[in-house]
Design a protein around this motif. Structure first.
Motif, PDB file in Angstrom:
ATOM      1  N   GLY A   1       0.810  -1.219   0.000  1.00 11.18           N
ATOM      2  CA  GLY A   1       0.000   0.000   0.000  1.00 11.18           C
ATOM      3  C   GLY A   1       0.842   1.267   0.000  1.00 11.18           C
ATOM      4  O   GLY A   1       0.395   2.317  -0.491  1.00 11.18           O
ATOM      5  N   MET A   2       2.046   1.188   0.519  1.00  8.04           N
ATOM      6  CA  MET A   2       2.920   2.353   0.546  1.00  8.04           C
ATOM      7  C   MET A   2       3.416   2.740  -0.849  1.00  8.04           C
ATOM      8  O   MET A   2       3.859   3.868  -1.059  1.00  8.04           O
ATOM      9  CB  MET A   2       4.095   2.112   1.488  1.00  8.04           C
ATOM     10  CG  MET A   2       3.657   2.052   2.949  1.00  8.04           C
ATOM     11  SD  MET A   2       5.023   1.823   4.078  1.00  8.04           S
ATOM     12  CE  MET A   2       5.656   3.495   4.147  1.00  8.04           C
ATOM     13  N   ARG A   3       3.296   1.827  -1.806  1.00  7.53           N
ATOM     14  CA  ARG A   3       3.696   2.146  -3.183  1.00  7.53           C
ATOM     15  C   ARG A   3       2.854   3.298  -3.720  1.00  7.53           C
ATOM     16  O   ARG A   3       3.364   4.209  -4.363  1.00  7.53           O
ATOM     17  CB  ARG A   3       3.557   0.917  -4.080  1.00  7.53           C
ATOM     18  CG  ARG A   3       3.954   1.193  -5.517  1.00  7.53           C
ATOM     19  CD  ARG A   3       3.772  -0.049  -6.395  1.00  7.53           C
ATOM     20  NE  ARG A   3       4.265   0.199  -7.720  1.00  7.53           N
ATOM     21  CZ  ARG A   3       3.553   0.771  -8.683  1.00  7.53           C
ATOM     22  NH1 ARG A   3       2.320   1.161  -8.457  1.00  7.53           N
ATOM     23  NH2 ARG A   3       4.086   0.950  -9.883  1.00  7.53           N
ATOM     24  N   LYS A   4       1.571   3.261  -3.435  1.00 10.83           N
ATOM     25  CA  LYS A   4       0.663   4.334  -3.884  1.00 10.83           C
ATOM     26  C   LYS A   4       1.079   5.673  -3.263  1.00 10.83           C
ATOM     27  O   LYS A   4       1.099   6.697  -3.938  1.00 10.83           O
ATOM     28  CB  LYS A   4      -0.774   3.977  -3.517  1.00 10.83           C
ATOM     29  CG  LYS A   4      -1.804   4.937  -4.052  1.00 10.83           C
ATOM     30  CD  LYS A   4      -3.211   4.457  -3.728  1.00 10.83           C
ATOM     31  CE  LYS A   4      -4.239   5.404  -4.285  1.00 10.83           C
ATOM     32  NZ  LYS A   4      -5.590   4.971  -3.966  1.00 10.83           N
ATOM     33  N   GLU A   5       1.420   5.644  -1.978  1.00 12.39           N
ATOM     34  CA  GLU A   5       1.888   6.863  -1.304  1.00 12.39           C
ATOM     35  C   GLU A   5       3.152   7.404  -1.965  1.00 12.39           C
ATOM     36  O   GLU A   5       3.299   8.607  -2.157  1.00 12.39           O
ATOM     37  CB  GLU A   5       2.202   6.575   0.169  1.00 12.39           C
ATOM     38  CG  GLU A   5       1.008   6.345   1.045  1.00 12.39           C
ATOM     39  CD  GLU A   5       1.423   6.062   2.482  1.00 12.39           C
ATOM     40  OE1 GLU A   5       2.471   6.575   2.928  1.00 12.39           O
ATOM     41  OE2 GLU A   5       0.689   5.327   3.160  1.00 12.39           O
ATOM     42  N   MET A   6       4.061   6.478  -2.307  1.00  9.58           N
ATOM     43  CA  MET A   6       5.311   6.888  -2.927  1.00  9.58           C
ATOM     44  C   MET A   6       5.060   7.529  -4.296  1.00  9.58           C
ATOM     45  O   MET A   6       5.632   8.562  -4.619  1.00  9.58           O
ATOM     46  CB  MET A   6       6.251   5.692  -3.081  1.00  9.58           C
ATOM     47  CG  MET A   6       7.621   6.094  -3.558  1.00  9.58           C
ATOM     48  SD  MET A   6       8.371   5.152  -4.915  1.00  9.58           S
ATOM     49  CE  MET A   6       7.101   4.431  -5.856  1.00  9.58           C
ATOM     50  N   LEU A   7       4.171   6.934  -5.079  1.00  4.35           N
ATOM     51  CA  LEU A   7       3.862   7.492  -6.401  1.00  4.35           C
ATOM     52  C   LEU A   7       3.213   8.869  -6.273  1.00  4.35           C
ATOM     53  O   LEU A   7       3.513   9.781  -7.061  1.00  4.35           O
ATOM     54  CB  LEU A   7       2.960   6.534  -7.180  1.00  4.35           C
ATOM     55  CG  LEU A   7       3.622   5.220  -7.614  1.00  4.35           C
ATOM     56  CD1 LEU A   7       2.607   4.289  -8.253  1.00  4.35           C
ATOM     57  CD2 LEU A   7       4.781   5.479  -8.559  1.00  4.35           C
ATOM     58  N   GLN A   8       2.337   9.043  -5.293  1.00  4.31           N
ATOM     59  CA  GLN A   8       1.728  10.356  -5.063  1.00  4.31           C
ATOM     60  C   GLN A   8       2.787  11.376  -4.659  1.00  4.31           C
ATOM     61  O   GLN A   8       2.784  12.512  -5.124  1.00  4.31           O
ATOM     62  CB  GLN A   8       0.650  10.272  -3.972  1.00  4.31           C
ATOM     63  CG  GLN A   8      -0.608   9.587  -4.426  1.00  4.31           C
ATOM     64  CD  GLN A   8      -1.605   9.404  -3.272  1.00  4.31           C
ATOM     65  OE1 GLN A   8      -1.241   9.471  -2.103  1.00  4.31           O
ATOM     66  NE2 GLN A   8      -2.853   9.150  -3.635  1.00  4.31           N
TER      67      GLN A   8
ATOM     68  N   ARG B   1       5.544  15.963  -2.285  1.00  6.34           N
ATOM     69  CA  ARG B   1       5.158  16.133  -0.891  1.00  6.34           C
ATOM     70  C   ARG B   1       4.665  14.782  -0.361  1.00  6.34           C
ATOM     71  O   ARG B   1       3.870  14.117  -1.004  1.00  6.34           O
ATOM     72  CB  ARG B   1       4.046  17.179  -0.807  1.00  6.34           C
ATOM     73  CG  ARG B   1       3.613  17.481   0.609  1.00  6.34           C
ATOM     74  CD  ARG B   1       2.771  18.718   0.691  1.00  6.34           C
ATOM     75  NE  ARG B   1       3.654  19.862   0.422  1.00  6.34           N
ATOM     76  CZ  ARG B   1       3.276  20.953  -0.229  1.00  6.34           C
ATOM     77  NH1 ARG B   1       2.067  21.066  -0.677  1.00  6.34           N
ATOM     78  NH2 ARG B   1       4.125  21.932  -0.436  1.00  6.34           N
ATOM     79  N   LEU B   2       5.142  14.414   0.831  1.00  8.39           N
ATOM     80  CA  LEU B   2       4.692  13.171   1.440  1.00  8.39           C
ATOM     81  C   LEU B   2       3.256  13.306   1.924  1.00  8.39           C
ATOM     82  O   LEU B   2       2.903  14.296   2.554  1.00  8.39           O
ATOM     83  CB  LEU B   2       5.588  12.804   2.634  1.00  8.39           C
ATOM     84  CG  LEU B   2       7.012  12.368   2.316  1.00  8.39           C
ATOM     85  CD1 LEU B   2       7.805  12.187   3.608  1.00  8.39           C
ATOM     86  CD2 LEU B   2       7.015  11.074   1.537  1.00  8.39           C
TER      87      LEU B   2
ATOM     88  N   SER C   1       4.101  11.040   6.472  1.00  6.12           N
ATOM     89  CA  SER C   1       5.520  10.915   6.784  1.00  6.12           C
ATOM     90  C   SER C   1       5.808   9.966   7.956  1.00  6.12           C
ATOM     91  O   SER C   1       6.956   9.757   8.306  1.00  6.12           O
ATOM     92  CB  SER C   1       6.114  12.297   7.094  1.00  6.12           C
ATOM     93  OG  SER C   1       5.488  12.840   8.238  1.00  6.12           O
ATOM     94  N   THR C   2       4.767   9.368   8.518  1.00  2.00           N
ATOM     95  CA  THR C   2       4.952   8.434   9.630  1.00  2.00           C
ATOM     96  C   THR C   2       5.467   7.101   9.094  1.00  2.00           C
ATOM     97  O   THR C   2       4.837   6.503   8.220  1.00  2.00           O
ATOM     98  CB  THR C   2       3.614   8.206  10.377  1.00  2.00           C
ATOM     99  OG1 THR C   2       3.091   9.467  10.762  1.00  2.00           O
ATOM    100  CG2 THR C   2       3.808   7.325  11.592  1.00  2.00           C
ATOM    101  N   PRO C   3       6.606   6.627   9.596  1.00  2.90           N
ATOM    102  CA  PRO C   3       7.122   5.340   9.121  1.00  2.90           C
ATOM    103  C   PRO C   3       6.170   4.193   9.458  1.00  2.90           C
ATOM    104  O   PRO C   3       5.399   4.276  10.420  1.00  2.90           O
ATOM    105  CB  PRO C   3       8.446   5.174   9.846  1.00  2.90           C
ATOM    106  CG  PRO C   3       8.648   6.373  10.686  1.00  2.90           C
ATOM    107  CD  PRO C   3       7.442   7.235  10.604  1.00  2.90           C
TER     108      PRO C   3
END
Length: 177
Positions: free
Chosen positions: A138-145, A151-152, A155-157
């Motif tokens: 699911g973090m892949r989508k965040e990375m692409l955005q 802008r993150l 930003s919470t790991p």
């Protein structure tokens, strides 16, 4: 003269065969496994050419080693780290193995998938956690955005969003590099 040449060629062939055999045994021992119990189906170590590219949801990688049990339905994915263990597994190492495990679980749904992190001085077992795997994917989508907006969005790991070691309590995980 011809007999010496044939003898030398046979000797070279023998040394080559023994070095290949030794390289195979080293891979097994590096991950704490026995060649009589597992078959090496993929390796990115020791000049081996047979590699399985693991790819799912646009997340790709090649594990250092993938072993299949000779009896039963078990697959072990191994990743070698040249550093010493020093009592803790880095989160990035843990996540890498977990991603490989999830990719293999999709490919081999009727198998139990286990992981091994091999260090210069020890080997640590990793159990597959589907919830952490799905969170990583699911973090892949965040990375692409973030790449698009620079802008993150969060930003919470991951290890602060959820318990990433709930099935791997035996491991001490660290965010330190």
């Amino acid at each position: 003269m011809g007999m010496y040449l044939i003898g030398a060629l046979l000797l070279l062939a023998l040394f080559y065969a023994l070095s290949k055999l030794k390289a195979g045994n080293e891979i097994y021992s590096r991950f704490g496994l026995k060649e009589s119990t597992y078959t090496l189906v993929s390796s990115d170590l020791g000049g081996k050419k047979s590699t399985i590219k693991l790819s799912r949801f646009g997340i790709n990688g090649i594990a250092d080693a993938v072993f299949k049990a000779n009896a039963g339905k078990e697959i072990i994915v191994g990743e070698f780290k040249s550093r010493k263990f020093r009592g803790a597994v880095r989160l990035c190492e843990f996540y890498q193995v977990l991603l490989y495990m999830g990719h293999l679980a999709e490919r081999y749904p009727d198998h139990v998938i286990k992981g091994r992190l091999a260090y210069a001085d020890s080997t640590q077992g990793v159990y597959f956690d589907p919830q952490v795997y799905e969170a990583l994917v699911g973090m892949r989508k965040e990375m692409l955005q973030a790449l698009g907006t620079r802008r993150l969005t969060n930003s919470t790991p991951l290890h602060k969003r959820m318990k990433v070691a709930s099935l791997n309590k035996h491991l001490k995980l660290t965010a330190a590099m």
